[in-house]
Write a protein that holds these residues in place. Structure first.
Motif, PDB file in Angstrom:
ATOM      1  N   ASP A 184      57.814  57.136  58.177  1.00 57.24           N
ATOM      2  CA  ASP A 184      57.238  57.992  59.213  1.00 57.24           C
ATOM      3  C   ASP A 184      58.067  57.766  60.484  1.00 57.24           C
ATOM      4  O   ASP A 184      58.266  56.629  60.908  1.00 57.24           O
ATOM      5  CB  ASP A 184      55.776  57.598  59.452  1.00 57.24           C
TER       6      ASP A 184
ATOM      7  N   CYS B  99      58.038  58.389  64.277  1.00 56.89           N
ATOM      8  CA  CYS B  99      57.255  58.795  65.440  1.00 56.89           C
ATOM      9  C   CYS B  99      57.252  57.618  66.392  1.00 56.89           C
ATOM     10  O   CYS B  99      57.600  56.506  66.004  1.00 56.89           O
ATOM     11  CB  CYS B  99      55.828  59.152  65.052  1.00 56.89           C
TER      12      CYS B  99
ATOM     13  N   CYS C 263      54.408  57.014  68.480  1.00 55.55           N
ATOM     14  CA  CYS C 263      53.062  56.698  68.961  1.00 55.55           C
ATOM     15  C   CYS C 263      52.593  55.292  68.558  1.00 55.55           C
ATOM     16  O   CYS C 263      51.840  54.658  69.285  1.00 55.55           O
ATOM     17  CB  CYS C 263      52.053  57.748  68.522  1.00 55.55           C
TER      18      CYS C 263
ATOM     19  N   SER D 123      56.879  62.910  62.402  1.00 55.40           N
ATOM     20  CA  SER D 123      55.486  63.357  62.468  1.00 55.40           C
ATOM     21  C   SER D 123      55.037  63.633  63.891  1.00 55.40           C
ATOM     22  O   SER D 123      53.860  63.709  64.176  1.00 55.40           O
ATOM     23  CB  SER D 123      54.570  62.291  61.850  1.00 55.40           C
TER      24      SER D 123
ATOM     25  N   LYS E 122      51.490  70.439  61.407  1.00 58.09           N
ATOM     26  CA  LYS E 122      50.584  69.319  61.654  1.00 58.09           C
ATOM     27  C   LYS E 122      49.599  69.698  62.745  1.00 58.09           C
ATOM     28  O   LYS E 122      49.989  70.026  63.865  1.00 58.09           O
ATOM     29  CB  LYS E 122      51.396  68.084  62.067  1.00 58.09           C
TER      30      LYS E 122
ATOM     31  N   TYR F 189      42.291  62.323  61.799  1.00 57.46           N
ATOM     32  CA  TYR F 189      43.233  61.199  61.869  1.00 57.46           C
ATOM     33  C   TYR F 189      42.592  59.944  62.452  1.00 57.46           C
ATOM     34  O   TYR F 189      43.278  58.944  62.641  1.00 57.46           O
ATOM     35  CB  TYR F 189      44.466  61.532  62.737  1.00 57.46           C
TER      36      TYR F 189
ATOM     37  N   PHE G 276      43.227  56.452  60.889  1.00 58.83           N
ATOM     38  CA  PHE G 276      44.643  56.075  60.978  1.00 58.83           C
ATOM     39  C   PHE G 276      44.940  55.443  62.338  1.00 58.83           C
ATOM     40  O   PHE G 276      45.663  54.462  62.449  1.00 58.83           O
ATOM     41  CB  PHE G 276      45.526  57.306  60.781  1.00 58.83           C
ATOM     42  N   ARG G 277      44.360  56.019  63.365  1.00 51.76           N
ATOM     43  CA  ARG G 277      44.623  55.491  64.713  1.00 51.76           C
ATOM     44  C   ARG G 277      44.001  54.117  64.886  1.00 51.76           C
ATOM     45  O   ARG G 277      44.518  53.274  65.607  1.00 51.76           O
ATOM     46  CB  ARG G 277      44.154  56.486  65.769  1.00 51.76           C
TER      47      ARG G 277
ATOM     48  N   ARG H 176      46.373  65.006  71.841  1.00 48.94           N
ATOM     49  CA  ARG H 176      47.648  65.457  71.287  1.00 48.94           C
ATOM     50  C   ARG H 176      47.773  66.977  71.206  1.00 48.94           C
ATOM     51  O   ARG H 176      48.627  67.513  70.533  1.00 48.94           O
ATOM     52  CB  ARG H 176      47.831  64.878  69.884  1.00 48.94           C
TER      53      ARG H 176
ATOM     54  N   GLN I 206      50.536  68.921  68.888  1.00 47.93           N
ATOM     55  CA  GLN I 206      50.062  69.243  67.542  1.00 47.93           C
ATOM     56  C   GLN I 206      49.368  70.613  67.565  1.00 47.93           C
ATOM     57  O   GLN I 206      48.894  71.070  68.601  1.00 47.93           O
ATOM     58  CB  GLN I 206      49.106  68.154  67.046  1.00 47.93           C
TER      59      GLN I 206
ATOM     60  N   LYS J   1      49.449  69.228  57.136  1.00 54.44           N
ATOM     61  CA  LYS J   1      48.585  68.080  57.388  1.00 54.44           C
ATOM     62  C   LYS J   1      47.518  68.422  58.405  1.00 54.44           C
ATOM     63  O   LYS J   1      47.869  68.994  59.435  1.00 54.44           O
ATOM     64  CB  LYS J   1      49.477  66.943  57.910  1.00 54.44           C
TER      65      LYS J   1
ATOM     66  N   SER K 216      43.687  60.110  56.610  1.00 51.57           N
ATOM     67  CA  SER K 216      42.784  58.958  56.676  1.00 51.57           C
ATOM     68  C   SER K 216      41.307  59.339  56.758  1.00 51.57           C
ATOM     69  O   SER K 216      40.462  58.726  56.109  1.00 51.57           O
ATOM     70  CB  SER K 216      43.168  58.081  57.870  1.00 51.57           C
TER      71      SER K 216
ATOM     72  N   TYR L  52      46.048  58.077  50.308  1.00 50.95           N
ATOM     73  CA  TYR L  52      45.646  56.663  50.232  1.00 50.95           C
ATOM     74  C   TYR L  52      45.028  56.366  48.868  1.00 50.95           C
ATOM     75  O   TYR L  52      44.854  55.213  48.510  1.00 50.95           O
ATOM     76  CB  TYR L  52      44.683  56.329  51.376  1.00 50.95           C
TER      77      TYR L  52
HETATM   78  C1  PBG Z   1      51.903  59.552  63.691  1.00 48.90           C
HETATM   79  C2  PBG Z   1      51.069  59.899  62.524  1.00 48.90           C
HETATM   80  C3  PBG Z   1      49.685  60.118  62.436  1.00 48.90           C
HETATM   81  C4  PBG Z   1      49.389  60.305  61.096  1.00 48.90           C
HETATM   82  C5  PBG Z   1      50.580  60.243  60.405  1.00 48.90           C
HETATM   83  N1  PBG Z   1      51.618  59.994  61.295  1.00 48.90           N
HETATM   84  C6  PBG Z   1      48.639  60.066  63.497  1.00 48.90           C
HETATM   85  C7  PBG Z   1      48.545  61.099  64.510  1.00 48.90           C
HETATM   86  O1  PBG Z   1      49.339  62.029  64.610  1.00 48.90           O
HETATM   87  O2  PBG Z   1      47.638  60.954  65.311  1.00 48.90           O
HETATM   88  C8  PBG Z   1      48.015  60.522  60.517  1.00 48.90           C
HETATM   89  C9  PBG Z   1      47.820  60.042  59.125  1.00 48.90           C
HETATM   90  C10 PBG Z   1      46.399  59.934  58.675  1.00 48.90           C
HETATM   91  O3  PBG Z   1      45.431  60.232  59.405  1.00 48.90           O
HETATM   92  O4  PBG Z   1      46.215  59.513  57.526  1.00 48.90           O
HETATM   93  N2  PBG Z   1      52.161  60.598  64.565  1.00 48.90           N
END
Ligand code: PBG
Length: 323
Positions: free
Chosen positions: A118, A120, A122, A165, A195, A201, A204-205, A217, A221, A248, A274, A313
């Motif tokens: 990935d 990115c 963040c 991403s 996305k 998400y 994930f965060r 975001r 996004q 996504k 997630s 997952y």
């Molecule tokens: C990073 C990223 C994210 C996810 C994948 N790469 C988080 C986001 O954009 O906030 C989310 C993956 C998930 O929720 O399983 N930018």
């Protein structure tokens, strides 16, 4: 010909005939397994909002990679959780950073496992945004060279494909150019092209400690209400050199997966994110749904919508169910 000449139930009468007329197949070949890697040693820390998914230290990766391979899963995607986050996300392109190290561990253990990373910032930035920040603004163009640098550092470490991403405009072109200039002409790009700014998400965060420290975001996004815009996003990324495009999240966006599939001939990926994982697991834990059956049904649905591959997952669990 209608009833009683036609009886639809004839083709549903046994598992054998159902197998013969099944329109969609799913196998471990279609799955990509996400792995969270963090600094330290002997760490296997379960993520609270994602039971069964762990933050691992690099020394735990060989075992994980071998297990994925043994289950027939062809690929993993890596997410890094660095010890130090700063304004400029400098750990993201550190040649000895956590993801760069993780790539080498996995490639040493299982050379033919496809390693996707990935790309990115963040997870590495103190502000938690996917781009360079000035005041409260997320800057597009200054982010591009940083992403390109991250991608090259992953390619150098041995990544087979990079997956940006961040949703900055023009990043696929910037990354392709930099990879080519540095000689990584065979490193592929899976673009998170479509996305959405999604509440799915959330877990994930938690896992990456990457929630934005201010704002949200939505300036980069996509708006979940938009459909035509998905085609424009995918089109631009294909023009800029993406090898595979991703939609996504997956579950609530299957119409978009289908539209993108129909509009382009490039392989399409879908990310079963997630929050989708957490919802299903939570309901199954309460005994409200059948975990195994729901997993197979959900992944089959994502395939039926047109995804060639699914980032999920559930990959290891699903591979066992499908195997
Ligand atoms: C990073 C990223 C994210 C996810 C994948 N790469 C988080 C986001 O954009 O906030 C989310 C993956 C998930 O929720 O399983 N930018």
């Amino acid at each position: 010909m209608s009833f009683p000449t036609t009886r639809m139930r004839r083709l549903r009468a046994s598992e054998t005939i159902r197998r013969m007329v099944r329109e969609t197949t799913i196998s471990p070949d279609n799955l990509v397994y996400p792995i969270f890697v963090q600094e330290g040693k002997e760490i296997e820390e379960e993520i609270k909002s994602m039971p069964g998914i762990f933050r691992l230290s690099a020394d735990k990766l060989a075992k994980e990679a071998k297990e994925a391979k043994a289950l027939g899963i062809p690929a993993v995607i890596l997410f890094g959780i660095p010890e130090k986050k700063d304004e400029l996300a400098s750990e993201s392109y550190n040649p000895n950073g956590i993801v760069q190290l993780a790539i080498k561990e996995i490639k040493n253990a299982v050379p033919d496992l496809q390693v996707i990373t990935d790309v990115c910032i963040c997870e590495y930035a103190s502000h938690g945004h996917c781009g360079v920040v000035r005041g409260e603004e997320i800057l597009n163009d200054p982010t591009l060279p940083v992403l390109a640098k991250v991608a090259v550092s992953h390619a150098k470490a041995g990544a087979d494909m990079v997956a940006p991403s961040d949703m900055m405009d023009g990043r696929i072109g910037a990354i392709r150019k930099e990879l080519d200039e540095k000689g990584f002409i065979n490193t592929g790009i899976i673009s998170y092209a479509v996305k959405y700014a999604s509440a799915f998400y959330g877990p994930f965060r938690d896992a990456c400690d990457s929630a934005p420290q201010f704002g949200n975001r939505r300036t980069y996004q996509m708006d979940p209400a938009n459909r035509r815009e998905a085609i424009r996003e995918a089109e631009l990324d294909i023009e800029e050199g993406a090898d595979i495009i991703m939609v996504k999240p997956a579950m609530a966006y299957l119409d978009i997966v289908r539209e993108v599939r129909d509009a382009f001939d490039i392989p399409v990926a879908a990310y079963n994110v997630s929050g989708e994982y957490a919802m299903l697991v939570a309901a199954a834990e309460r005994g409200w749904i059948d975990r195994d059956r729901t997993i197979v049904e959900l992944l089959t649905n994502i395939r039926r919508a047109g995804a060639d591959m699914i980032f999920t997952y559930f990959a290891k669990e699903a591979a066992k169910l499908l195997g």
